[in-house]
Scaffold this motif. Structure first.
Motif, PDB file in Angstrom:
ATOM      1  N   PHE A 234      16.896  -6.162  -4.528  1.00 21.15           N
ATOM      2  CA  PHE A 234      16.522  -5.130  -3.570  1.00 21.15           C
ATOM      3  C   PHE A 234      15.086  -5.381  -3.102  1.00 21.15           C
ATOM      4  CE2 PHE A 234      19.715  -3.438  -6.417  1.00 21.15           C
ATOM      5  CZ  PHE A 234      20.597  -2.794  -5.566  1.00 21.15           C
ATOM      6  N   PHE A 235      14.923  -5.468  -1.786  1.00 25.66           N
ATOM      7  CA  PHE A 235      13.610  -5.722  -1.187  1.00 25.66           C
ATOM      8  C   PHE A 235      13.273  -4.528  -0.298  1.00 25.66           C
ATOM      9  CE2 PHE A 235      11.025  -8.720   1.751  1.00 25.66           C
ATOM     10  CZ  PHE A 235       9.867  -8.429   1.045  1.00 25.66           C
ATOM     11  N   THR A 236      12.188  -3.816  -0.645  1.00 23.94           N
ATOM     12  CA  THR A 236      11.843  -2.574   0.043  1.00 23.94           C
ATOM     13  C   THR A 236      10.387  -2.595   0.474  1.00 23.94           C
ATOM     14  OG1 THR A 236      13.407  -1.410  -1.401  1.00 23.94           O
ATOM     15  CG2 THR A 236      11.871  -0.065  -0.124  1.00 23.94           C
ATOM     16  N   LEU A 237      10.146  -2.205   1.746  1.00 25.52           N
ATOM     17  CA  LEU A 237       8.790  -2.088   2.270  1.00 25.52           C
ATOM     18  C   LEU A 237       8.490  -0.631   2.585  1.00 25.52           C
ATOM     19  CD1 LEU A 237       8.620  -5.073   4.815  1.00 25.52           C
ATOM     20  CD2 LEU A 237       8.122  -5.085   2.370  1.00 25.52           C
ATOM     21  N   THR A 238       7.315  -0.176   2.177  1.00 28.19           N
ATOM     22  CA  THR A 238       6.879   1.193   2.465  1.00 28.19           C
ATOM     23  C   THR A 238       5.399   1.171   2.829  1.00 28.19           C
ATOM     24  OG1 THR A 238       6.387   1.586   0.123  1.00 28.19           O
ATOM     25  CG2 THR A 238       8.558   2.272   0.924  1.00 28.19           C
ATOM     26  N   ARG A 239       4.922   2.264   3.382  1.00 25.15           N
ATOM     27  CA  ARG A 239       3.500   2.366   3.697  1.00 25.15           C
ATOM     28  C   ARG A 239       3.025   3.795   3.531  1.00 25.15           C
ATOM     29  NH1 ARG A 239       1.557   1.753   9.768  1.00 25.15           N
ATOM     30  NH2 ARG A 239      -0.263   2.686   8.771  1.00 25.15           N
ATOM     31  N   THR A 240       1.723   3.924   3.280  1.00 31.61           N
ATOM     32  CA  THR A 240       1.054   5.223   3.273  1.00 31.61           C
ATOM     33  C   THR A 240      -0.045   5.161   4.332  1.00 31.61           C
ATOM     34  OG1 THR A 240      -0.617   4.608   1.622  1.00 31.61           O
ATOM     35  CG2 THR A 240       1.499   5.423   0.792  1.00 31.61           C
ATOM     36  N   ALA A 241      -0.904   6.150   4.331  1.00 24.70           N
ATOM     37  CA  ALA A 241      -1.983   6.152   5.314  1.00 24.70           C
ATOM     38  C   ALA A 241      -2.988   5.035   5.056  1.00 24.70           C
ATOM     39  CB  ALA A 241      -2.697   7.508   5.301  1.00 24.70           C
ATOM     40  N   THR A 242      -3.051   4.557   3.809  1.00 24.07           N
ATOM     41  CA  THR A 242      -4.067   3.556   3.466  1.00 24.07           C
ATOM     42  C   THR A 242      -3.515   2.251   2.904  1.00 24.07           C
ATOM     43  OG1 THR A 242      -4.312   4.550   1.261  1.00 24.07           O
ATOM     44  CG2 THR A 242      -5.793   5.335   3.001  1.00 24.07           C
ATOM     45  N   THR A 243      -2.250   2.208   2.509  1.00 25.29           N
ATOM     46  CA  THR A 243      -1.713   1.003   1.863  1.00 25.29           C
ATOM     47  C   THR A 243      -0.322   0.656   2.387  1.00 25.29           C
ATOM     48  OG1 THR A 243      -0.698   2.265   0.049  1.00 25.29           O
ATOM     49  CG2 THR A 243      -2.962   1.472  -0.281  1.00 25.29           C
TER      50      THR A 243
END
Length: 325
Positions: A234-243
């Motif tokens: 499983f390959f998952t990409l996520t983001r936050t406001a800074t990372t």
């Protein structure tokens, strides 16, 4: 007129003053001798032992240790620090020797296979022979394996000595997708499945494209090696406001709890490790740190391992904060 008086009282006072002075001098001298001996016993002598022990350690005697200091003072803490340093050096030396032995075995295995098939092919005159085609395929595969292993070792050596990062503004999603496409054929060849949903929007980061690709490929390589037949990665990409974060999870054998804290250390190879040099995660950790990010590993025995790569979102002026190293 004549005045006569006795000096007995004066002599007695003088004698008392003299005796008191001698007494005070004796006390001061005794205190000086005692403090000198105490200083020699508690500071000079232990420092001499520390110096001698440090010299023995520096000359390769990693079995020597300092006796525990009787007091919890600076000297005692220094002795504990020297002993801990010796323990850490012993552990590193042991892992280095195991690493050299493991790499030597890993290099010998494909070389033996290549040599055997070269000798077999040399006696085959017909290029259409099944063994001829099989031998060529194995030689190509084992040569690629050797090449990748040597490149990994060279990269690790460069990272230890300092490596220049040619950073630029990148789309984290595009780089991750390219890496997934690069390893997808191998994943299918190993009978595995890849689950990856590409985010629709770009994730800007400040990174070296070649090194970022290397991070993804190394983590994928571990996931492939430790996945069971018909397993899923499983390959998952996520983001936050800074990372931004890339998470690669397999369904493999997992890592033992006592090995988990050491898997990113150079020369370390876990007890249930399979083929390979065992430095892939060390390279990943070094590159990620150089890019201002982190590489975190979680694992459960029998269920699989998750490697999470986190980098800061690009912002104007970041190129001045992380100069190439």
């Amino acid at each position: 007129m004549r005045l006569v008086t006795s000096l007995t009282l004066v002599d007695r006072q003088w004698y008392s003053t003299l005796m008191v002075s001698f007494g005070v001098a004796a006390v001061v001298l005794g205190f000086a001798v005692f403090s000198g001996l105490f200083f020699i016993r508690t500071i000079v002598r232990p420092l001499g032992q520390v110096e001698a022990t440090a010299n023995r350690i520096a000359h390769g005697d990693l079995t020597t240790r300092l006796p525990d200091a009787p007091y919890d003072d600076e000297i005692g803490r220094l002795c504990k620090a020297i002993n801990q340093m010796a323990e850490d050096l012993t552990k590193t030396e042991r892992m280095k020797n195991e690493f050299i032995s493991s790499v030597s075995h890993e290099l010998r295995t494909p070389l033996t296979s290549i040599k055997g098939w070269v000798e077999t092919i040399a006696n085959i005159r017909d290029p259409d022979d099944e063994n001829y085609r099989k031998g060529i395929t194995i030689i190509r595969s084992e040569t690629d394996r050797l090449y990748n292993m040597v490149e990994e070792l060279l990269d690790f050596s460069r990272l230890q000595n300092g490596i220049k990062l040619n950073c630029e503004v990148l789309d984290f999603v595009a780089e991750a997708t390219d890496a997934a496409l690069f390893v997808e054929a191998r994943i299918r060849q190993e009978g595995l499945h890849l689950v990856y949903d590409e985010p629709p929007e770009p994730y800007p980061v400040w990174a070296d494209p070649a090194r970022l690709r290397q991070v993804f490929v190394n983590v994928f390589d571990n996931a492939i090696k430790y996945s069971p037949p018909e397993g899923t990665i499983f390959f998952t990409l996520t983001r936050t406001a800074t990372t931004v974060t890339a998470s690669i999870r397999d369904q493999g054998r997992g890592i033992a709890p006592d090995d988990l804290q050491n898997v990113k250390m150079k020369f370390f190879k876990a007890k249930n490790a399979v083929r390979g040099s065992g430095i892939g995660l060390a390279v990943v950790d070094e590159i990620t740190k150089a890019l201002g990010g982190t590489a975190d590993i979680t694992s459960t025995l029998g269920q699989g391992t998750t490697v999470t790569i986190t980098l800061p979102i690009y912002h104007a002026g970041q190129e001045h904060l992380h100069e190439p190293i």
